[in-house]
Each structure stands twice: as structure tokens, then as C-alpha cells.
Design a protein around this motif. Structure first.
Motif, PDB file in Angstrom:
ATOM      1  N   ALA A  45       0.830  -1.209   0.000  1.00 54.23           N
ATOM      2  CA  ALA A  45       0.000   0.000   0.000  1.00 54.23           C
ATOM      3  C   ALA A  45       0.866   1.262   0.000  1.00 54.23           C
ATOM      4  O   ALA A  45       0.580   2.224  -0.720  1.00 54.23           O
ATOM      5  CB  ALA A  45      -0.929  -0.001   1.205  1.00 54.23           C
ATOM      6  N   SER A  77      -6.507   0.841  -6.280  1.00 51.15           N
ATOM      7  CA  SER A  77      -6.623   0.853  -4.829  1.00 51.15           C
ATOM      8  C   SER A  77      -5.823   2.027  -4.284  1.00 51.15           C
ATOM      9  O   SER A  77      -5.126   2.722  -5.014  1.00 51.15           O
ATOM     10  CB  SER A  77      -6.098  -0.458  -4.228  1.00 51.15           C
ATOM     11  N   GLY A  78      -5.953   2.249  -2.996  1.00 55.60           N
ATOM     12  CA  GLY A  78      -5.168   3.293  -2.339  1.00 55.60           C
ATOM     13  C   GLY A  78      -5.477   4.687  -2.837  1.00 55.60           C
ATOM     14  O   GLY A  78      -6.629   5.050  -3.093  1.00 55.60           O
ATOM     15  N   HIS A  81      -7.490   5.029  -6.048  1.00 59.00           N
ATOM     16  CA  HIS A  81      -8.930   4.831  -5.845  1.00 59.00           C
ATOM     17  C   HIS A  81      -9.579   6.101  -5.300  1.00 59.00           C
ATOM     18  O   HIS A  81     -10.666   6.498  -5.725  1.00 59.00           O
ATOM     19  CB  HIS A  81      -9.159   3.661  -4.888  1.00 59.00           C
ATOM     20  N   GLU A 119     -10.641   1.887   1.915  1.00 60.62           N
ATOM     21  CA  GLU A 119      -9.247   1.446   1.831  1.00 60.62           C
ATOM     22  C   GLU A 119      -8.698   1.115   3.213  1.00 60.62           C
ATOM     23  O   GLU A 119      -8.005   0.105   3.395  1.00 60.62           O
ATOM     24  CB  GLU A 119      -8.393   2.533   1.173  1.00 60.62           C
ATOM     25  N   ASN A 122      -9.882  -2.200   4.549  1.00 62.85           N
ATOM     26  CA  ASN A 122      -9.138  -3.322   3.972  1.00 62.85           C
ATOM     27  C   ASN A 122      -7.757  -3.469   4.601  1.00 62.85           C
ATOM     28  O   ASN A 122      -7.280  -4.586   4.841  1.00 62.85           O
ATOM     29  CB  ASN A 122      -9.006  -3.146   2.459  1.00 62.85           C
ATOM     30  N   TYR A 206      -3.238   9.561   2.940  1.00 60.63           N
ATOM     31  CA  TYR A 206      -4.501   9.697   2.227  1.00 60.63           C
ATOM     32  C   TYR A 206      -5.135  11.063   2.503  1.00 60.63           C
ATOM     33  O   TYR A 206      -5.626  11.731   1.578  1.00 60.63           O
ATOM     34  CB  TYR A 206      -5.475   8.601   2.660  1.00 60.63           C
TER      35      TYR A 206
END
Length: 226
Positions: A45, A77-78, A81, A119, A122, A206
Motif C-alpha cells: 500500500a 486501490s489506495g 482509488h 481502503e 481493507n 490519504y
């Protein structure tokens, strides 16, 4: 007594103490599996964050970056996303009402935060289990120890003359439960703290991206409006 090892002590222990030991060993195996799995996933990630942010800041056209993400949206992803969700929502709302860019920005922000939460869910998967193992394993082991010692002393009630040689094996069997409890708990606690810290750092990455991307969208909306 001198020839006894851990396996012999386990086999000679009572059923309940054996059950406690097996439960703790199961916890330990599961914890190590989670530790290796989550370490690999969190490392991946962080690598994805760095790779996408490099592409993001090197790109001059957000539309091109969006089209690239859209092309393989099932695999993103991450941060990618988060970007895809935010830009998609911003574009949709801005096309509906270009005179209200604030609404488009608010919608994009909400969409990005929802994507971020998914995210993080997960990334955090199974990590709380490590905290649970670290918290309860010593107590489960202690329960097995107390139970084993209690039965060791009860069995001495039928003996006229008790010696250390007679009581030592029973006590040793019981103490193994506490040792296994600590063996399961200590790595789980250390890993839980370490992995939780890594998740927190990724979450901050993020959030930083969301703030920076929101500022870019706001500048673009203001520029188009002028």
C-alpha cells in the motif's frame, strides 16, 4: 522427572490444560500468519501511494490520469482509488450545475473520504485480532496454570507424605500454559502496535492527498468560472 520435556509435560497435563495450550498455540499461529500478511499488504500500500503520487504530480492533465484509472478501475486501490472517486464525483456534479462549484467540491470531498474509509477497512483487516490475542492470552494461560496447580495439589490429598518430586511435574505442566500464553501475547502486542502505526501513517498520506487534490479542484473550478 529429569527426562521430561515440553511435549511430555503437555501429554501428561489434564484435558482442560491441554485445551488451553492448544488454544494458545492456535492463537500464536494465527497471529504470525496475520503479521506476515498485513506487513506485506501495508508495504504494498505504501509503495502504491508513492508510485501514484509521483504520477499525479508529474501529470499535467487530470483527465488523462482519470482515463488511465478508469481503464483498470477494478484493480485500482489506495490513493488512485481516492483520486478516481473524487474526480468522478466532481465531474458529474459540475456538469449537472456548473454555477455551483462548491457543491461539486463538497461531493468530491465526501466521495474521497468514503473511498479512503474503504481502503482503511481493507488495510486494518484482522489487525484488531492481534490486539485481542495480546490482551487475553496471558489470562487464558494463567487460567490453565491455576487449574493445573489446583489439581496437582488436590491429587496430593490422597498421599500421606508429599515430596517436591511428586508435586513438581504437575506444577511444571501447569506453568507451561502461562509460558505459552506469553509466547502468544508478546509478538501479537508488538505487531499490533507496529501495524496500527503504519496504518495511521498511511491514513495521514490519504488525508494529505485529499486536501491537496481538493485544493487543485477548487482552483480549477474558480478558473473555469472566471
Amino acid at each position: 522427572m529429569e527426562n521430561l520435556n515440553i511435549i511430555d509435560l503437555f501429554l501428561q497435563a489434564g484435558l482442560l490444560v491441554q485445551g488451553v495450550m492448544l488454544l494458545l498455540l492456535t492463537f500464536s499461529v494465527m497471529s504470525w500468519a496475520i503479521i506476515f500478511q498485513r506487513t506485506k499488504i501495508l508495504g504494498k500500500a505504501k509503495k502504491q501511494i508513492d508510485q501514484f503520487e509521483n504520477s499525479f504530480w508529474a501529470s499535467e492533465e487530470l483527465n488523462m490520469l482519470f482515463d488511465k484509472a478508469k481503464y483498470h478501475k477494478e484493480d485500482i486501490s489506495g490513493t488512485e482509488h481516492i483520486f478516481y472517486s473524487g474526480f468522478k464525483e466532481f465531474t458529474r456534479l459540475y456538469q449537472i450545475n456548473p454555477n455551483m462549484p462548491e457543491a461539486a467540491l463538497d461531493g468530491a470531498s465526501r466521495s474521497m473520504r468514503l473511498a479512503m474509509n474503504r481502503e482503511l477497512d481493507n488495510l486494518e483487516l484482522h489487525i484488531p485480532f492481534l490486539g485481542t490475542v495480546g490482551s487475553i492470552s496471558p489470562y487464558i494461560g494463567l487460567f490453565g496454570t491455576v487449574w493445573g496447580i489446583m489439581h496437582a495439589f488436590i491429587s496430593l490429598g490422597a498421599v500421606k507424605q508429599a515430596t517436591l518430586q511428586m508435586v513438581a511435574p504437575g506444577i511444571a505442566e501447569a506453568l507451561i500454559a502461562t509460558a505459552i500464553g506469553l509466547f502468544a501475547a508478546i509478538p501479537a502486542v508488538l505487531a499490533y502496535n507496529r501495524l496500527s502505526l503504519r496504518v495511521s501513517r498511511i491514513e495521514q498520506n490519504y488525508l494529505n492527498f485529499i486536501d491537496e487534490f481538493s485544493a487543485i479542484l477548487q482552483r480549477q473550478a474558480v478558473a473555469v468560472r472566471k
